[in-house]
Each structure stands twice: as C-alpha cells, then as structure tokens.
Design a protein around this motif. Structure first.
Motif, mmCIF file in Angstrom:
data_model
loop_
_atom_site.group_PDB
_atom_site.id
_atom_site.type_symbol
_atom_site.label_atom_id
_atom_site.label_comp_id
_atom_site.label_asym_id
_atom_site.label_seq_id
_atom_site.Cartn_x
_atom_site.Cartn_y
_atom_site.Cartn_z
ATOM 1 N N PHE A 155 89.747 -103.241 25.568
ATOM 2 C CA PHE A 155 90.466 -103.628 26.779
ATOM 3 C C PHE A 155 91.239 -104.919 26.542
ATOM 4 C CE2 PHE A 155 87.554 -107.033 28.090
ATOM 5 C CZ PHE A 155 86.388 -106.686 27.426
ATOM 6 N N LEU A 156 92.164 -105.187 27.445
ATOM 7 C CA LEU A 156 93.012 -106.359 27.266
ATOM 8 C C LEU A 156 92.462 -107.510 28.106
ATOM 9 C CD1 LEU A 156 95.570 -106.963 25.643
ATOM 10 C CD2 LEU A 156 96.883 -106.626 27.743
ATOM 11 N N MET A 157 92.291 -108.652 27.466
ATOM 12 C CA MET A 157 91.785 -109.833 28.168
ATOM 13 C C MET A 157 92.694 -111.032 27.913
ATOM 14 S SD MET A 157 88.270 -112.036 27.764
ATOM 15 C CE MET A 157 87.019 -110.780 27.691
ATOM 16 N N GLY A 203 76.096 -118.922 28.197
ATOM 17 C CA GLY A 203 75.626 -120.318 28.236
ATOM 18 C C GLY A 203 76.460 -121.108 29.204
ATOM 19 N N GLY A 204 76.147 -122.377 29.341
ATOM 20 C CA GLY A 204 76.923 -123.203 30.251
ATOM 21 C C GLY A 204 76.339 -123.200 31.649
ATOM 22 N N LYS A 205 76.993 -123.911 32.558
ATOM 23 C CA LYS A 205 76.402 -124.118 33.869
ATOM 24 C C LYS A 205 77.293 -123.647 35.009
ATOM 25 C CE LYS A 205 74.624 -128.117 35.583
ATOM 26 N NZ LYS A 205 75.581 -129.003 35.606
ATOM 27 N N ASP A 206 78.271 -124.478 35.398
ATOM 28 C CA ASP A 206 79.087 -124.088 36.548
ATOM 29 C C ASP A 206 79.967 -122.904 36.208
ATOM 30 O OD1 ASP A 206 77.985 -126.106 37.857
ATOM 31 O OD2 ASP A 206 79.726 -127.422 37.847
ATOM 32 N N THR A 207 79.996 -121.940 37.080
ATOM 33 C CA THR A 207 80.891 -120.815 36.853
ATOM 34 C C THR A 207 81.206 -120.083 38.149
ATOM 35 O OG1 THR A 207 81.177 -118.707 35.694
ATOM 36 C CG2 THR A 207 78.929 -119.311 36.201
ATOM 37 N N HIS A 208 82.438 -119.622 38.245
ATOM 38 C CA HIS A 208 82.869 -118.781 39.351
ATOM 39 C C HIS A 208 83.455 -117.493 38.785
ATOM 40 C CE1 HIS A 208 82.857 -122.556 41.655
ATOM 41 N NE2 HIS A 208 82.797 -121.803 42.730
ATOM 42 N N GLU A 209 83.210 -116.411 39.505
ATOM 43 C CA GLU A 209 83.900 -115.170 39.193
ATOM 44 C C GLU A 209 84.951 -114.929 40.263
ATOM 45 O OE1 GLU A 209 80.017 -112.837 37.337
ATOM 46 O OE2 GLU A 209 80.656 -112.486 39.396
ATOM 47 N N VAL A 406 87.300 -109.506 38.164
ATOM 48 C CA VAL A 406 88.570 -109.486 37.436
ATOM 49 C C VAL A 406 88.776 -110.751 36.614
ATOM 50 C CG1 VAL A 406 89.867 -107.796 38.796
ATOM 51 C CG2 VAL A 406 89.746 -110.163 39.589
ATOM 52 N N GLY A 407 88.017 -111.799 36.913
ATOM 53 C CA GLY A 407 88.158 -113.012 36.123
ATOM 54 C C GLY A 407 86.948 -113.896 36.268
ATOM 55 N N GLN A 408 86.810 -114.841 35.346
ATOM 56 C CA GLN A 408 85.684 -115.766 35.432
ATOM 57 C C GLN A 408 86.056 -117.084 34.766
ATOM 58 O OE1 GLN A 408 81.896 -114.141 34.208
ATOM 59 N NE2 GLN A 408 80.797 -115.869 35.088
ATOM 60 N N VAL A 409 85.652 -118.170 35.394
ATOM 61 C CA VAL A 409 85.856 -119.509 34.805
ATOM 62 C C VAL A 409 84.491 -120.139 34.565
ATOM 63 C CG1 VAL A 409 88.164 -119.885 35.747
ATOM 64 C CG2 VAL A 409 86.201 -120.486 37.147
ATOM 65 N N PHE A 410 84.322 -120.755 33.400
ATOM 66 C CA PHE A 410 83.037 -121.350 33.014
ATOM 67 C C PHE A 410 83.196 -122.808 32.585
ATOM 68 C CE2 PHE A 410 82.326 -116.991 31.348
ATOM 69 C CZ PHE A 410 81.022 -116.737 31.742
ATOM 70 N N CYS A 438 85.731 -122.347 29.377
ATOM 71 C CA CYS A 438 86.422 -121.120 28.994
ATOM 72 C C CYS A 438 86.730 -120.290 30.232
ATOM 73 C CB CYS A 438 85.685 -120.339 27.930
ATOM 74 S SG CYS A 438 84.294 -119.419 28.543
ATOM 75 N N TYR A 439 87.797 -119.494 30.134
ATOM 76 C CA TYR A 439 88.391 -118.889 31.328
ATOM 77 C C TYR A 439 88.952 -117.517 30.959
ATOM 78 C CZ TYR A 439 88.477 -123.987 31.596
ATOM 79 O OH TYR A 439 88.123 -125.310 31.513
ATOM 80 N N GLY A 440 88.360 -116.453 31.536
ATOM 81 C CA GLY A 440 88.787 -115.097 31.169
ATOM 82 C C GLY A 440 89.389 -114.326 32.333
ATOM 83 N N ILE A 441 90.338 -113.469 32.005
ATOM 84 C CA ILE A 441 90.853 -112.516 32.999
ATOM 85 C C ILE A 441 90.910 -111.138 32.340
ATOM 86 C CG2 ILE A 441 92.887 -111.733 34.307
ATOM 87 C CD1 ILE A 441 93.583 -114.580 34.894
ATOM 88 N N GLY A 442 90.358 -110.145 33.022
ATOM 89 C CA GLY A 442 90.468 -108.785 32.515
ATOM 90 C C GLY A 442 91.833 -108.244 32.919
ATOM 91 N N VAL A 443 92.765 -108.199 31.970
ATOM 92 C CA VAL A 443 94.138 -107.808 32.313
ATOM 93 C C VAL A 443 94.196 -106.325 32.680
ATOM 94 C CG1 VAL A 443 96.535 -107.768 31.533
ATOM 95 C CG2 VAL A 443 95.000 -109.566 30.721
ATOM 96 N N SER A 444 93.598 -105.494 31.810
ATOM 97 C CA SER A 444 93.633 -104.055 32.086
ATOM 98 C C SER A 444 92.748 -103.709 33.284
ATOM 99 C CB SER A 444 93.211 -103.257 30.850
ATOM 100 O OG SER A 444 92.091 -103.836 30.215
#
Ligand code: ATP
Ligand code: MG
Ligand code: MG
Ligand code: MG
Length: 559
Positions: A155-157, A203-209, A406-410, A438-444
C-alpha cells in the motif's frame, strides 16, 4: 481525455469477493484491479485520484516546512536488528534473502532506515530541527488483508520523521503536523476525527490517530458531542496496565451459564435494550491482557467476539476458538483468574459468565455501571477508558463510532535514536540522542475511505479536490453530427480550464449515464438534442441537480 482511449473497464455486477462498498465501487468503476490478496494495480482513473491525494499531501507537508526524499523499499536486516524490531515485528514484516544469503526486509515502515541516514548527518544542534518525508510503497503481510485498499499488503503511505534537540521543539512540531494533517484531510473531503490513541509496538508516548468515520472501520472510537475529546478504545488497554489495581471494583453476580445464552436473555438479565450492538471490553486472563470487541448481533441472536489485536471473529458456540482466544484450559473454559474490567459492555458480562464460568471471588467489573444504558455513560465513565487530560466539559453522554485510521502522528522520543546511536552535539558540546517524531498517512487507504463516505447506490461521488477529472462531457448521441461537433468544440474550450473526460464512445445513452454515475465525476455536461440551439445540460453528481444552459453561460454554471 477521450473515453474511447481510456482504460476504464467498468462492471455492472458487484464482485463476489468484495465486502466493503469502496472495494466494490473501485473495482466496478475500473479504478483498481486485484493481482493477489491485498495487492492491487491502480488503473488510470485510480491512479489519477491517488495522484490528487498525493498532491494535497505534498502541498501541505511542504507548507508545514517538511522536505521530501525517497528511501528504498528494501532494507537490510541489520538495521532492524539494531532496534530489536527484526524479532518483535513478527510475520507482518516481509523478509527476503539475496543471492549471497544476506537478509532484507521489505519496508513496513522506515524509522530504522531514516535514523541510519540522519545519524551520520544531523550531528549538531545547529542543523536541527528537521522534518523529512516520503510517499512510498509499504509492505505488510497483514494476517487478514481485506476491504480492498483499506487493508492491503502492499500500500502507499506518506511517512514523515522529525528530529529535534529538545522536547519542547518536538512538541511544537507535533502540533504543526497535527494541524497539517487536519488541513490535508479537510481538503480530501473526509469527515474525520483526531483521536487519542495507543502507541502500540512502535514505542513512544503521545499519539493521535486521524479516524475517518465509517461503519466499515475496524477501530471503535469513543467521543462526546460536548467536547473535542475523542479516543480510540484501544487506549483502554494502556490504561489498564497502570490503573487496574487502583480501580474501584465491584463483584460480579453469578449467572447461570446455561440459561443466559442469547442476546434476549442477556438483555433481560441486564434490563437493557437488546438492540445494543458494538461494545468493547478489556480483560485479563491468566495474567495476560486480552482486548476484545464484543458484538451483539440482534438478528442472529448471538454474541460475536472479535479479538481487537488479531481481528478474529468467533461465536460463543465455537468452544475451540474461545479456548484459543482466551487461553482457557480446554474443557473447563475458565474460571478467569485475573480481574475483569468492563469498559463499556453488557454482552461481555454474559460472555464472561456464560463462557468462562465466572466466579465471584476473582472476577470484578470496574467503573462502568453495567445496568445503566450505554447512552447514559458520561465523562465520569470515560475516565476509565482514556488516560490523562480530557477536554474541559465534563457533561454529556459518551458516544461510540466506527473509524478508519487514515493517519497517525507520534512523539517517538529517543526510542530509535538511542538504540541506533543517533546523537547530536548540544550547545555545550555534549552528545545527546536525537529526539524524534513520526507521522504517517495511508494514501491508498484514504482513497478508499473517501469512497466509503461519498457514494450512493449508483456509484461514487468524488469530492472536487480528488476527482480523477473535473468534468464529464457526454455526447449523448455519438451518431448525431451536430452533437458530436458541439461536444468536440466544448472539449477543446473547457479543456483550457478543466480536466475533462469526454465520453465520445459510440454507446447508448443509458450505458454512458450509468458509467458516468458509477465513476462519479463532480459535474457532467450533456450535449444532446438542443445542441443545434447551443444549449446543453449540466448535472451535479452530488445533488442530482440539472441545469439547462446556453454554452455562452456554461462557464458560470459550472463554477
Ligand atoms: P492499522 O491499525 O489499521 O493496522 P497501523 O496503526 O498499523 O494501521 P501505522 O503504522 O500507523 O498503521 O501506519 C500509518 C498509516 O498507514 C495508517 O494510519 C494507515 O492509514 C496506513 N496503513 C497501515 N496499514 C495499512 C494497510 N495494511 N493497508 C493500507 N493502509 C495501511
Ligand atoms: Mg497495523
Ligand atoms: Mg492502528
Ligand atoms: Mg497507526
């Protein structure tokens, strides 16, 4: 683009294997084709949408000060061994060896790779902060690839990684990315909610989806209308580890395991509406935390249990699977030896009682009053579901909804930089580990989520910003010279301003309209019987509104 030249293989039939609406419509509309389980090709229409989403992402990431690079999909195993994730990641990580027996991973994510790059380059506080991103193909051998592009194995990220000298600086960038994500998802036309989430294995602490709201979503989010606060119920697991002991517990009454077998029975026993459906629960079996989503299916009059970690569907009757899932001794199915914590469920009370033969002495519910209707849960109850600082309003019922992540920031902190020796020299000349986000978005996945939210029974309704073309120009009767002539002229003229798909095919009008509805371009211009008078019809896909207009005023109507 002339439709007669476009690879756009539309289908009338719903593909048999496609459960999700987005999967069905994307295949039927000729946007994608499957090549293997969880592996897809994007045909020209699908590719155009993917491209538009990427453009939005690039514009907002660049505007937020990030810079694009491109890393390899193939990564040496040694990097993953440095952080220990070669072992931890498990079978989801696709692995391969080259002809010299060197081991590699197909990138499921790129924390190790990016850290290996910057550890040699970002060696002074003067070079910080920095945010680097890529849009790239990811590989995860998902246990259950499904719902088309929603859970693929390839998949595209978009993945971004930021590096900082101080925690405050990371906090600032986290907010910056959070805001950029909000702009990105706003522009794609998605209805979404940022939710507090569990940081899980990364890993890590603060995160939002960022959760796109849709019934097909595999995540359950809990929120209140009166505040901005929302959380993924997976948070309950995190909370449990810390607060189980201090929680206010109350004993569970003993239930006859044979008699309470159906939703009706449970509902009667608990004095609640039997239509109560999706609920979640966290409990602990033999010292191990098990997170399950319990779903009461009123129609089938049965209770289904889904292990939130594995996505396994089982039925109460299926004793062997329950034994496996809950790790109970076969034959006995219990009792549960550790505290049981109900987050928001009645069905589970039944489940635990009926399946595992709960025993008063060692089974406890906490926090939530099981006899009260779920709709009445308040902030007070939410306290048990989420950790830490809630939004200020403490009133109002708690609601549940399904979401697609669809996305997550850590905020990663120094988990990777410490493991991989990625340090920088601070102002005093001392070496310190880089602080990372780190910061991801599922493009597809975003593409599919848009379709889940924007469709009707005739097809897709693309939001303007991501539509494969702006306009669908249709010559209704391709044998009528006047119509064809005007359509050709409009194709030239409109093409100056818009991306136009011109249905010039020698097909019946019905076929053209059905295809047009299916692929869902925002605006359609029909050139028909009144072509001779210079009059055409403009149809808005979303509302069905039809406006007849002279071609002189066409531009104003389209806007
Ligand atoms: P999920 O919980 O759905 O498995 P994840 O938390 O494992 O997702 P991340 O590691 O946070 O995913 O990856 C960043 C983004 O990539 C996710 O927010 C999601 O949008 C997307 N993504 C993750 N796995 C897949 C997949 N199998 N198919 C499509 N997109 C995916
Ligand atoms: Mg995952
Ligand atoms: Mg997730
Ligand atoms: Mg995630």
């Amino acid at each position: 683009m002339k439709q007669s030249r476009l690879l756009m293989p539309t289908l009338r039939e719903v593909p048999a294997d496609a459960e999700a609406v987005s999967h069905q419509l994307l295949v039927r509309g000729g946007f994608i084709r499957q090549n293997a389980a969880g592996i897809y090709s994007y045909l020209p229409l699908g590719h155009r949408v993917l491209h538009n989403i990427q453009t939005i992402i690039r514009e907002e990431m660049n505007r937020a000060g990030a810079q694009e690079l491109l890393m390899p999909a193939i990564q040496p195993a040694e990097l993953w061994e440095e952080t220990g994730r070669w072992g931890i990641y498990g079978p989801e990580l696709m692995r391969l060896t080259d002809r010299h027996d060197r081991r590699f991973a197909l990138g499921a994510t790129h924390e190790e790779l990016i850290t290996s790059i910057v550890r040699d380059e970002l060696n002074s506080y003067k070079k910080l902060p920095m945010n680097l991103y890529q849009i790239q193909t990811k590989y995860r051998d998902e246990r259950r690839p499904r719902f088309g592009l929603l859970r693929g194995r390839e998949f595209l990220m978009k993945d971004a990684y930021s590096f900082h000298a101080t925690q405050e600086d990371l906090d600032e960038e986290y907010t910056n990315m959070y805001n950029a994500y909000s702009r990105i998802f706003d522009r794609t036309g998605l209805k979404y909610r940022p939710v507090v989430a569990d940081s899980g294995a990364i890993g890590g602490k603060d995160t939002h989806e960022f959760q796109a709201l849709a019934d097909i979503g595999e995540d359950t989010i809990v929120y209140t209308d009166s505040s901005n606060y929302a959380a993924n119920i997976e948070m309950a697991e995190t909370l449990d580890r810390y607060e189980m002991q201090q929680a206010d517990v109350r004993p569970l009454e003993k239930v006859d395991t044979e008699e309470n077998r159906t939703i009706e029975d449970v509902a009667k026993f608990l004095n609640v509406d039997p239509k109560t459906t999706i609920k979640s629960v966290l409990f602990n079996v033999d010292g191990e935390t098990v997170m399950a989503i319990v779903r009461g299916d009123h129609e089938a009059n049965e209770v289904k249990v889904k292990n939130a970690l594995g996505g396994l569907d089982i039925q109460l009757e299926d004793e062997a699977k329950i034994v496996e899932l809950f790790n109970c001794a076969p034959g006995t199915l219990g009792p549960i030896h550790a505290p049981v914590k109900v987050v928001a469920d009645y069905a589970v009370k039944y489940l635990v009682d009926a399946v595992c033969g709960a025993n008063e002495a060692n089974t406890h519910f906490t926090g939530v009053n099981a006899e009260r209707d779920l709709a009445e849960m308040t902030y007070h109850d939410l306290r048990f579901v989420v950790e830490g600082d809630l939004a200020p309003d403490e009133s109002g019922p708690v609601r549940f909804a399904r979401g697609i992540e669809v996305g997550q920031v850590f905020k990663l902190g120094t988990r990777y930089s410490e493991a991989m020796g990625a340090t920088f020299l601070n102002e005093e000349g001392r070496a310190e580990p880089l602080i990372m986000g780190c910061y991801g978005i599922g493009v597809s996945r975003t593409l599919s989520a848009i379709v889940e939210q924007h469709h009707d029974d005739r097809g897709i309704i693309w939001p303007r910003n991501v539509a494969p073309f702006d306009l669908h120009l249709i010559a209704i009767n391709a044998k009528d010279e006047t119509q064809v002539e005007l359509a050709n002229r409009l194709y030239e003229e409109l093409g100056q301003t818009y991306d136009v798909l011109f249905d010039d095919r020698k097909e019946r009008a019905g076929v053209k309209f059905a295809d047009a509805d299916l692929i869902g371009l925002p605006i359609r211009v029909n050139v028909g019987k009144k072509a001779g008078e210079g009059i055409v019809e403009v149809k808005v896909r979303a509302t069905g509104e039809v406006i007849e207009t002279s071609i002189d005023e066409l531009n104003e109507v389209i806007i």
